[in-house]
Each structure stands twice: as C-alpha cells, then as structure tokens.
Scaffold this active site. Structure first.
Site, mmCIF file in Angstrom:
data_model
loop_
_atom_site.group_PDB
_atom_site.id
_atom_site.type_symbol
_atom_site.label_atom_id
_atom_site.label_comp_id
_atom_site.label_asym_id
_atom_site.label_seq_id
_atom_site.Cartn_x
_atom_site.Cartn_y
_atom_site.Cartn_z
ATOM 1 N N LYS A 37 -5.902 -4.291 17.226
ATOM 2 C CA LYS A 37 -4.645 -3.623 16.866
ATOM 3 C C LYS A 37 -4.617 -3.351 15.361
ATOM 4 O O LYS A 37 -5.450 -3.889 14.619
ATOM 5 C CB LYS A 37 -3.466 -4.522 17.270
ATOM 6 C CG LYS A 37 -3.421 -5.837 16.497
ATOM 7 C CD LYS A 37 -2.378 -6.786 17.067
ATOM 8 C CE LYS A 37 -2.352 -8.083 16.297
ATOM 9 N NZ LYS A 37 -1.519 -9.097 16.951
ATOM 10 N N TYR A 254 2.347 -5.127 -17.862
ATOM 11 C CA TYR A 254 3.796 -4.978 -17.685
ATOM 12 C C TYR A 254 4.479 -6.331 -17.727
ATOM 13 O O TYR A 254 4.028 -7.287 -17.082
ATOM 14 C CB TYR A 254 4.105 -4.324 -16.339
ATOM 15 C CG TYR A 254 3.801 -2.856 -16.276
ATOM 16 C CD1 TYR A 254 4.458 -1.949 -17.093
ATOM 17 C CD2 TYR A 254 2.868 -2.368 -15.368
ATOM 18 C CE1 TYR A 254 4.184 -0.579 -17.025
ATOM 19 C CE2 TYR A 254 2.593 -1.013 -15.277
ATOM 20 C CZ TYR A 254 3.258 -0.124 -16.113
ATOM 21 O OH TYR A 254 2.994 1.220 -16.030
HETATM 22 C C1 LIG Z 1 -2.450 -10.227 17.172
HETATM 23 C C2 LIG Z 1 -2.439 -11.038 18.391
HETATM 24 C C3 LIG Z 1 -3.474 -11.942 18.640
HETATM 25 C C4 LIG Z 1 -4.555 -12.270 17.640
HETATM 26 O O1 LIG Z 1 -4.078 -13.223 16.715
HETATM 27 P P1 LIG Z 1 -5.004 -13.828 15.564
HETATM 28 O O2 LIG Z 1 -4.159 -14.828 14.895
HETATM 29 O O3 LIG Z 1 -5.333 -12.687 14.669
HETATM 30 O O4 LIG Z 1 -6.193 -14.382 16.234
HETATM 31 C C5 LIG Z 1 -3.460 -12.618 19.847
HETATM 32 N N1 LIG Z 1 -2.480 -12.421 20.740
HETATM 33 C C6 LIG Z 1 -1.459 -11.560 20.527
HETATM 34 C C7 LIG Z 1 -0.412 -11.396 21.541
HETATM 35 C C8 LIG Z 1 -1.402 -10.850 19.347
HETATM 36 O O5 LIG Z 1 -0.393 -10.003 19.122
#
Ligand SMILES: *Cc1c(COP(=O)(O)O)cnc(C)c1O
Length: 366
Positions: A37, A254
């Site tokens: 994702k 800054y």
């Molecule tokens: C993003 C996600 C994962 C992966 O999580 P990590 O901490 O990156 O391993 C697993 N399950 C779901 C439902 C997620 O949304």
C-alpha cells in the site's frame, strides 16, 4: 524527472526480495501478503511488486484501482484490499478480478450480501479486538460471520490487526479477545503485521501481513533493523553544495537554532523538507558525509539542510551525503533519523517527495 540537482532516492529491489523471503522463513508454513500500500511505502509499487513477482504469495493494497492495475499487469496471485471497498460499485470489479476484500463494517457486509453473487477472491472478515479502528466487535461479530457463511462458496478468513505488537503490552489482550470471538473457528486467520511476525510467532495464522520489515526498517524502538537481519531498500542520497567556515558564536539557519561553540565547518546539503526530509529533525540528527557520520545543524529548510563537517576536513562541495539508508557516503538507518525527528521510518519513506528522482540500483551497488 532526472535532475542535475544531486538528490536521489536509490532503491534496491533485490533487498526487498530478500526481506520478503526472510519474513517467509520466520513464519514457516504460512503465506505472506507483500504489503505494498501507499505506493509500496514510498518505494514505488511497480518496482517492489516486480521484485517479488515470482515469489510473493499475494499483494495487499488499499485501492481497487491498484488491485486492478496489478491484475492488468498480469499478476495472478491473490490481491487483498486491506480496508475493503470504499464503494459498493467496486464489487463488480472485485468479483471479476478475483480480488480478496476485507469486510470491516455493517455497510460493507450488507453490500456483499446484496451483491448476491459469490466473490471468488473471498473475504477477510475484520475483527475489532482492541485497536478500535476498523472491524466488528464481539457484539456484532458472530452475526456478521453467520451471514457471510450463508453465501454459497464464499471463502472467509478472519482478520485481526494488532495495535501494540511492537510495544510492551504486546498482543496478549487482543489475542485473548480474538480467541474468545472466533470460538471454534477452524478456517484461516490472518493476524500479524511485521512486529507480530518478528516477535509473536504464536500469532502468525495462515497469512501474515508484513509491511515495514520488507522495506528494511524495524517496527521496534528497541531493536535495530540490522539486528533483525533486515536490509535497507531505500537510501536517500545527496551532495554538499556549499561550505561555510563559521567562527564561534555564529548561528546557522532559520531561527538561529544552532550556535557554533567554536570555529565550525558547516556543509550545506541539497535536501530539504520539500524533498520529504522531516523539518522536525533536530540538531544532531545523524547523516553520513564522505564515509563518516555527522550531525544535522540548525533548522531544515525547504531545499537545504546544514551539517557539521568540522571533523571531516576531506569533505567539500560535491561530497556524497547519505541522509538515510546505505549509500556511497556511509550508512545511517532510517529508523535512527526517524527517532531523532520524533517519527517512524514508515512516515519518512512515505513522505519522500515526487520531485526526488529515483534510481534503481543493482544488487551490491549500495
Ligand atoms: C499496513 C498494514 C500492515 C503492515 O503493517 P507493518 O507494520 O508495516 O508490518 C498489516 N496489516 C494491515 C491491516 C495494514 O493496514
């Protein structure tokens, strides 16, 4: 766009593949969703998908469009929509393309039941065991499960997401609730994110869902990616574009948040918050220049940041800089930078800006 401005995100797909295979070895007998994702956590969906095309059991995504694009490109593995569909209209595509959809709320459940036709990709029935984000709680879960079981030929997997698999409280309470809710369920379950894959082997289930570990970062505050045998997949690289010799008492950047205690040699790096580097990174945040580690100095600007070169006299304009990852200038883990900046590596990776050109590197070439 390739630019002559020296910043680059360098991506090593072979390292991603090895991290995926490591996740599989840590959870023998299970299948593993490659969680890609958010444009593969900022690493580029296609680069990462391609890297595991031959070995991945399945891909987990958010959008039906991403799932469809993977199918279009010939990926035949299962594809899971982690949060299910955002519109019931998507069910036609989910059915036609054999996509697996999560069902986390009554509205999604109703839509699946109303759809009437079996979904060949099956469903992941999401349970809320204490994360309190998505899913059915104990009160509604068994009715939801019973309703789905009435759909002929529908394969059902029970899905749970841990809120604190990386922390001190761990997974005990959520796992207890999961067991109480699932009762005598003997079908497949999917429970584990990276932290649970690495630390909680009793909660691997049938399908693990590793994300961050595939990108070579640690889900834990108290254990490094290196100690977990994970390899960085992305490095953020740039170069020194200016050097300032400042006398004691001078301030840098800054707001003048850094004051030189003695004569200090300052390097200016072509990387700023508009590239995705966190503006919250304080003085001392680690980076590597010309083979040596040093620290950030002053506030991060939009397009530049400053670092201390006093102890690296051989560094000058053009010297390579590694902001994070493993690169020609040295190695700094994204987790260290994230910790210094008060965030997590996930956010650093996802925040790398579109203006940063990406270079795919051959294995072994950093
Ligand atoms: C993003 C996600 C994962 C992966 O999580 P990590 O901490 O990156 O391993 C697993 N399950 C779901 C439902 C997620 O949304």
């Amino acid at each position: 766009m390739k630019t002559s401005r020296p910043i680059r995100a360098r991506i090593n797909p072979a390292a991603f593949r090895r991290n995926y295979l490591l996740a599989k070895r840590l959870a023998p007998g299970t299948k593993a969703w490659a969680v890609v994702k958010a444009n593969a956590y900022g690493h580029g969906l296609w680069r990462m998908a391609e890297a595991v095309r031959e070995v991945a059991d399945g891909f987990a995504v958010l959008e039906v469009e991403t799932a469809a694009a993977l199918r279009e490109a010939g990926y035949q593995q299962p594809i899971l929509m982690l949060e299910g569909f955002f519109s019931p209209r998507d069910l036609a595509m989910i059915e036609a393309l054999h996509i697996t959809t999560a069902v986390h709320c009554q509205e999604q459940l109703d839509a699946v039941l109303k759809h009437g036709k079996p979904l060949p990709g099956g469903v992941y029935l999401k349970m809320n065991t204490g994360m309190n984000r998505l899913g059915f709680t104990a009160k509604d879960f068994s009715v939801a499960l019973a309703a789905l079981q009435q759909v002929p030929g529908l394969s059902i997997t029970l899905m749970n997401h841990f809120a604190e698999a990386d922390g001190e409280r761990g997974i005990g309470e959520q796992l207890d609730r999961f067991k109480a809710m699932s009762g005598n369920w003997t079908g497949p379950v999917s429970l584990a994110n990276s932290a649970a894959v690495l630390r909680h082997p009793t909660a691997h289930g049938a399908w693990i869902r590793p994300g961050i570990m595939l990108y070579g970062a640690s889900p834990f505050a108290d254990q490094t990616a290196e100690a977990l045998n994970l390899e960085p997949v992305m490095s953020l690289e740039s170069r020194i574009i200016a050097v300032q010799d400042v006398p004691a008492g001078e301030r840098v950047g800054y707001g003048g948040t850094f004051t030189a205690e003695g004569p200090t040699r300052i390097g200016i790096v072509a990387c700023g918050y508009a590239d995705g580097y966190p503006r919250s990174a304080p003085n001392g945040t680690p980076l590597a220049v010309h083979g040596q580690r040093t620290g950030l100095v002053g506030r991060v600007s939009m397009d530049m940041l400053a670092c201390d070169l006093t102890h690296i006299p051989e560094a000058g304009i053009g010297s390579p800089v590694t902001l994070w990852g493993k690169g020609p200038a040295g190695e700094v883990s994204a987790d260290e930078v994230a910790t210094a900046a008060g965030t997590i590596s996930y956010e650093l990776f996802c925040a790398v800006a579109p203006r940063v050109p990406v270079e795919v590197v051959a294995d072994g070439g950093f």
